[in-house]
Design a protein around this motif. Structure first.
Motif, PDB file in Angstrom:
ATOM      1  N   LEU A 182       0.827  -1.203   0.000  1.00 49.36           N
ATOM      2  CA  LEU A 182       0.000   0.000   0.000  1.00 49.36           C
ATOM      3  C   LEU A 182       0.864   1.257   0.000  1.00 49.36           C
ATOM      4  CD1 LEU A 182      -2.673   1.551   0.353  1.00 49.36           C
ATOM      5  CD2 LEU A 182      -2.513   1.100   2.815  1.00 49.36           C
ATOM      6  N   GLU A 183       1.900   1.270   0.833  1.00 51.18           N
ATOM      7  CA  GLU A 183       2.784   2.432   0.894  1.00 51.18           C
ATOM      8  C   GLU A 183       3.452   2.687  -0.457  1.00 51.18           C
ATOM      9  OE1 GLU A 183       4.174   2.477   5.592  1.00 51.18           O
ATOM     10  OE2 GLU A 183       5.316   1.291   4.144  1.00 51.18           O
ATOM     11  N   ARG A 184       3.922   1.614  -1.099  1.00 53.18           N
ATOM     12  CA  ARG A 184       4.559   1.786  -2.414  1.00 53.18           C
ATOM     13  C   ARG A 184       3.569   2.299  -3.447  1.00 53.18           C
ATOM     14  NH1 ARG A 184       7.349  -2.991  -0.865  1.00 53.18           N
ATOM     15  NH2 ARG A 184       5.829  -4.318  -1.947  1.00 53.18           N
ATOM     16  N   ARG A 185       2.361   1.752  -3.427  1.00 45.79           N
ATOM     17  CA  ARG A 185       1.350   2.162  -4.401  1.00 45.79           C
ATOM     18  C   ARG A 185       1.025   3.646  -4.242  1.00 45.79           C
ATOM     19  NH1 ARG A 185      -3.166  -0.298  -7.010  1.00 45.79           N
ATOM     20  NH2 ARG A 185      -4.017   1.313  -8.387  1.00 45.79           N
ATOM     21  N   VAL A 186       0.826   4.064  -3.024  1.00 42.89           N
ATOM     22  CA  VAL A 186       0.458   5.460  -2.775  1.00 42.89           C
ATOM     23  C   VAL A 186       1.630   6.391  -3.059  1.00 42.89           C
ATOM     24  CG1 VAL A 186      -0.251   7.107  -0.995  1.00 42.89           C
ATOM     25  CG2 VAL A 186      -1.363   4.870  -1.141  1.00 42.89           C
ATOM     26  N   ALA A 187       2.830   6.007  -2.623  1.00 43.10           N
ATOM     27  CA  ALA A 187       4.008   6.856  -2.839  1.00 43.10           C
ATOM     28  C   ALA A 187       4.242   7.103  -4.323  1.00 43.10           C
ATOM     29  CB  ALA A 187       5.239   6.215  -2.210  1.00 43.10           C
ATOM     30  N   LYS A 188       4.075   6.071  -5.142  1.00 45.94           N
ATOM     31  CA  LYS A 188       4.318   6.209  -6.575  1.00 45.94           C
ATOM     32  C   LYS A 188       3.194   6.953  -7.291  1.00 45.94           C
ATOM     33  CE  LYS A 188       7.251   2.111  -6.964  1.00 45.94           C
ATOM     34  NZ  LYS A 188       7.413   0.759  -7.564  1.00 45.94           N
ATOM     35  N   SER A 201       1.719  12.928  -6.776  1.00 48.00           N
ATOM     36  CA  SER A 201       2.575  13.942  -7.389  1.00 48.00           C
ATOM     37  C   SER A 201       3.562  14.468  -6.360  1.00 48.00           C
ATOM     38  CB  SER A 201       1.727  15.091  -7.931  1.00 48.00           C
ATOM     39  OG  SER A 201       0.713  14.620  -8.793  1.00 48.00           O
ATOM     40  N   VAL A 202       3.069  14.657  -5.143  1.00 45.85           N
ATOM     41  CA  VAL A 202       3.894  15.095  -4.016  1.00 45.85           C
ATOM     42  C   VAL A 202       3.417  14.372  -2.767  1.00 45.85           C
ATOM     43  CG1 VAL A 202       4.556  17.033  -2.523  1.00 45.85           C
ATOM     44  CG2 VAL A 202       4.348  17.387  -4.985  1.00 45.85           C
ATOM     45  N   VAL A 203       4.364  13.848  -1.994  1.00 38.06           N
ATOM     46  CA  VAL A 203       4.061  13.296  -0.673  1.00 38.06           C
ATOM     47  C   VAL A 203       4.577  14.280   0.367  1.00 38.06           C
ATOM     48  CG1 VAL A 203       4.513  11.447   0.988  1.00 38.06           C
ATOM     49  CG2 VAL A 203       4.164  10.888  -1.429  1.00 38.06           C
ATOM     50  N   LEU A 204       3.710  14.659   1.294  1.00 35.84           N
ATOM     51  CA  LEU A 204       4.098  15.514   2.424  1.00 35.84           C
ATOM     52  C   LEU A 204       4.141  14.640   3.672  1.00 35.84           C
ATOM     53  CD1 LEU A 204       1.867  18.662   1.711  1.00 35.84           C
ATOM     54  CD2 LEU A 204       4.320  18.373   1.217  1.00 35.84           C
ATOM     55  N   GLY A 205       5.322  14.467   4.242  1.00 30.67           N
ATOM     56  CA  GLY A 205       5.464  13.653   5.450  1.00 30.67           C
ATOM     57  C   GLY A 205       5.520  14.522   6.682  1.00 30.67           C
ATOM     58  N   THR A 206       4.855  14.104   7.751  1.00 31.09           N
ATOM     59  CA  THR A 206       4.799  14.928   8.953  1.00 31.09           C
ATOM     60  C   THR A 206       6.060  14.837   9.803  1.00 31.09           C
ATOM     61  OG1 THR A 206       3.635  13.148  10.129  1.00 31.09           O
ATOM     62  CG2 THR A 206       2.283  14.854   9.067  1.00 31.09           C
ATOM     63  N   SER A 207       6.981  13.942   9.444  1.00 33.93           N
ATOM     64  CA  SER A 207       8.283  13.866  10.108  1.00 33.93           C
ATOM     65  C   SER A 207       9.304  13.417   9.077  1.00 33.93           C
ATOM     66  CB  SER A 207       8.252  12.896  11.298  1.00 33.93           C
ATOM     67  OG  SER A 207       7.906  11.590  10.874  1.00 33.93           O
ATOM     68  N   SER A 208      10.577  13.675   9.363  1.00 33.24           N
ATOM     69  CA  SER A 208      11.629  13.368   8.390  1.00 33.24           C
ATOM     70  C   SER A 208      11.707  11.882   8.080  1.00 33.24           C
ATOM     71  CB  SER A 208      12.983  13.862   8.918  1.00 33.24           C
ATOM     72  OG  SER A 208      13.002  15.275   8.985  1.00 33.24           O
ATOM     73  N   LEU A 214       9.237   9.815   7.910  1.00 34.68           N
ATOM     74  CA  LEU A 214       8.175   9.494   6.957  1.00 34.68           C
ATOM     75  C   LEU A 214       8.547   9.965   5.550  1.00 34.68           C
ATOM     76  CD1 LEU A 214       4.818  10.200   8.857  1.00 34.68           C
ATOM     77  CD2 LEU A 214       5.765   7.990   8.160  1.00 34.68           C
ATOM     78  N   VAL A 215       9.210  11.110   5.461  1.00 33.07           N
ATOM     79  CA  VAL A 215       9.670  11.587   4.157  1.00 33.07           C
ATOM     80  C   VAL A 215      10.660  10.587   3.569  1.00 33.07           C
ATOM     81  CG1 VAL A 215      10.955  13.404   2.967  1.00 33.07           C
ATOM     82  CG2 VAL A 215       9.274  14.012   4.725  1.00 33.07           C
ATOM     83  N   ASP A 216      11.599  10.130   4.393  1.00 34.83           N
ATOM     84  CA  ASP A 216      12.587   9.146   3.928  1.00 34.83           C
ATOM     85  C   ASP A 216      11.902   7.841   3.514  1.00 34.83           C
ATOM     86  OD1 ASP A 216      14.592  10.961   4.445  1.00 34.83           O
ATOM     87  OD2 ASP A 216      15.103  10.114   6.409  1.00 34.83           O
ATOM     88  N   ARG A 217      10.896   7.445   4.281  1.00 37.36           N
ATOM     89  CA  ARG A 217      10.185   6.204   3.972  1.00 37.36           C
ATOM     90  C   ARG A 217       9.461   6.317   2.626  1.00 37.36           C
ATOM     91  NH1 ARG A 217       8.901   2.022   7.343  1.00 37.36           N
ATOM     92  NH2 ARG A 217       7.133   0.680   6.737  1.00 37.36           N
ATOM     93  N   ALA A 218       8.837   7.464   2.395  1.00 39.28           N
ATOM     94  CA  ALA A 218       8.142   7.678   1.123  1.00 39.28           C
ATOM     95  C   ALA A 218       9.132   7.616  -0.047  1.00 39.28           C
ATOM     96  CB  ALA A 218       7.416   9.019   1.138  1.00 39.28           C
ATOM     97  N   ARG A 219      10.297   8.197   0.127  1.00 40.51           N
ATOM     98  CA  ARG A 219      11.311   8.156  -0.937  1.00 40.51           C
ATOM     99  C   ARG A 219      11.767   6.729  -1.196  1.00 40.51           C
ATOM    100  NH1 ARG A 219      14.470  13.409   1.502  1.00 40.51           N
ATOM    101  NH2 ARG A 219      13.221  15.007   0.433  1.00 40.51           N
TER     102      ARG A 219
END
Length: 380
Positions: free
Chosen positions: A135-141, A144-151, A153-158
């Motif tokens: 699910l995380e991979r599907r949503v991240a890809k 257009s932009v993912v906004l993470g509430t902590s660093s 989460l940003v790293d995880r999205a990348r």
């Protein structure tokens, strides 16, 4: 003139931003209400797609947004309703992974930009953990932009393939109802008497009664604190699937703990506490941690997720799962009023560095502007 019909700063038909909520946790729902209010005040047309219960609790329509009731479901009928609502959207902004997935499915075949805010990290084990990663991979890809509430989460999205992941400027919204502070010196002892902590320290934790909140570790720490004189009382505000299990353990071990259930006066209750406790396995921008620092209540929390990034040196941080370390930190603070005052002062200084609601709206509008220049308004 209503907020929703204020002149658009874009010199054309107002930009239409659709906000999509899933079940709507308290944190994400409060954030969406604050964001909707700020966007509408700036001339953006805002539609909030959320379950009817979320509208009853958070009144999105009361701050200039249109509410469309869409249940938290990926069933065809719900996706069709979401797709219809998003038909004339210039940008769709989903909050949470499940909302992000539903928004991505509803926008399939369209060029409408999708922003997804990851407010929390999902918790699962075994096969469910594998599904969560999918699910995380599907949503991240899809975003257009993912906004993470902590660093983290940003790293995880990348890591999961996000083409553009950024740290979100998430503010702690102002309370919807004013707290009675006419005479705090009298109100505090009254609250403590109501909670049963007249001549003993009062500890406070808040959050859904779920495994990842670390309440098993917190109860272990409370068992150790029975040797402190006077024995501190822990109150936990929140509901969830573990209530019966936690209640049985409190009774069987005679622990100094009270379950308060779901409360809408947490900010007021916090003013009566001596310490605030966050024992979670993972946290991003913990609402209780922010409330505690604002209220000058010393905080003991686990050094997980975005906690250190949030509080800096304005709290006692302990490893997750270490009940002895948690109990020891509580005792150190209770025995050291000077340390308490130092943390209170640091807390005020740290809180002054956090984003404001205006900062949040400004960042989101900047993202919307950027994306809608790439995909002109109304283009499907």
């Amino acid at each position: 003139m209503s907020l929703a019909t204020s002149p658009s700063p874009y010199g054309r038909t107002p930009l239409h931003a659709v906000q999509v909520l899933g079940g709507g946790s308290a944190g994400s729902s409060t954030h969406v209400r604050s964001l909707a209010s700020g966007l509408a005040a700036r001339g953006v047309r805002v539609t909030v797609c959320a379950p009817a219960e979320a509208e009853r609790l958070y009144a999105f329509s009361g701050v200039g947004a249109q509410h469309v009731s869409v249940p938290r479901s990926a069933e065809p009928a719900c996706l069709a309703a979401l797709r219809l609502t998003c038909a004339d959207a210039d940008v769709v902004h989903a909050h949470g992974l499940h909302a992000g997935l539903r928004a991505a499915l509803a926008l399939s075949g369209r060029r409408t930009p999708l922003v997804v805010t990851w407010h929390i990290r999902g918790h699962a084990e075994g096969a469910r953990a594998r599904l969560l990663r999918v699910l995380e991979r599907r949503v991240a890809k899809a975003a257009s932009v993912v906004l993470g509430t902590s660093s983290d989460l940003v790293d995880r999205a990348r890591r999961h393939g996000a083409r553009d992941a950024r740290l979100a400027a998430i503010a702690l919204p102002a309370p919807r109802k004013a707290v009675d502070r006419d005479d705090p010196d009298l109100r505090r002892p009254k609250l403590r008497a109501e909670l049963g902590a007249v001549d003993r320290p009062l500890l406070m934790a808040v959050g859904a009664l779920e495994h990842h909140r670390g309440y098993d570790v917190l109860l272990d720490a409370c068992r150790a604190l029975r040797h402190y004189d006077p024995v501190p009382l822990l109150v936990i505000a929140g509901e969830g699937p573990l209530r019966a299990e936690i209640g049985r353990r409190i009774e069987a071990e005679d622990l100094p703990v009270r379950l308060l259930g779901r409360r809408d006066d947490v900010r007021e209750l916090l003013t009566a506490a001596d310490l605030a406790l966050v024992p979670s396995r993972w946290e991003s921008r913990s609402v209780l941690a922010q409330e505690a620092l604002h209220a000058r209540v010393p905080l003991v929390a686990t050094a997980v997720g975005g906690m250190r990034e949030l509080v800096g040196d304005a709290a006692e941080l302990v490893p997750y799962g270490d009940a002895d370390a948690l109990a020891a930190a509580v005792v150190r603070l209770l025995d050291d009023p000077v340390r308490q005052e130092r943390l209170k002062d640091r807390g005020e200084q740290q809180a002054a560095t956090w984003p404001t609601e205006d900062d949040t709206v400004t960042q989101v509008l900047s993202v919307y502007d950027e994306l809608t220049q790439m995909w002109p308004f109304g283009q499907a």
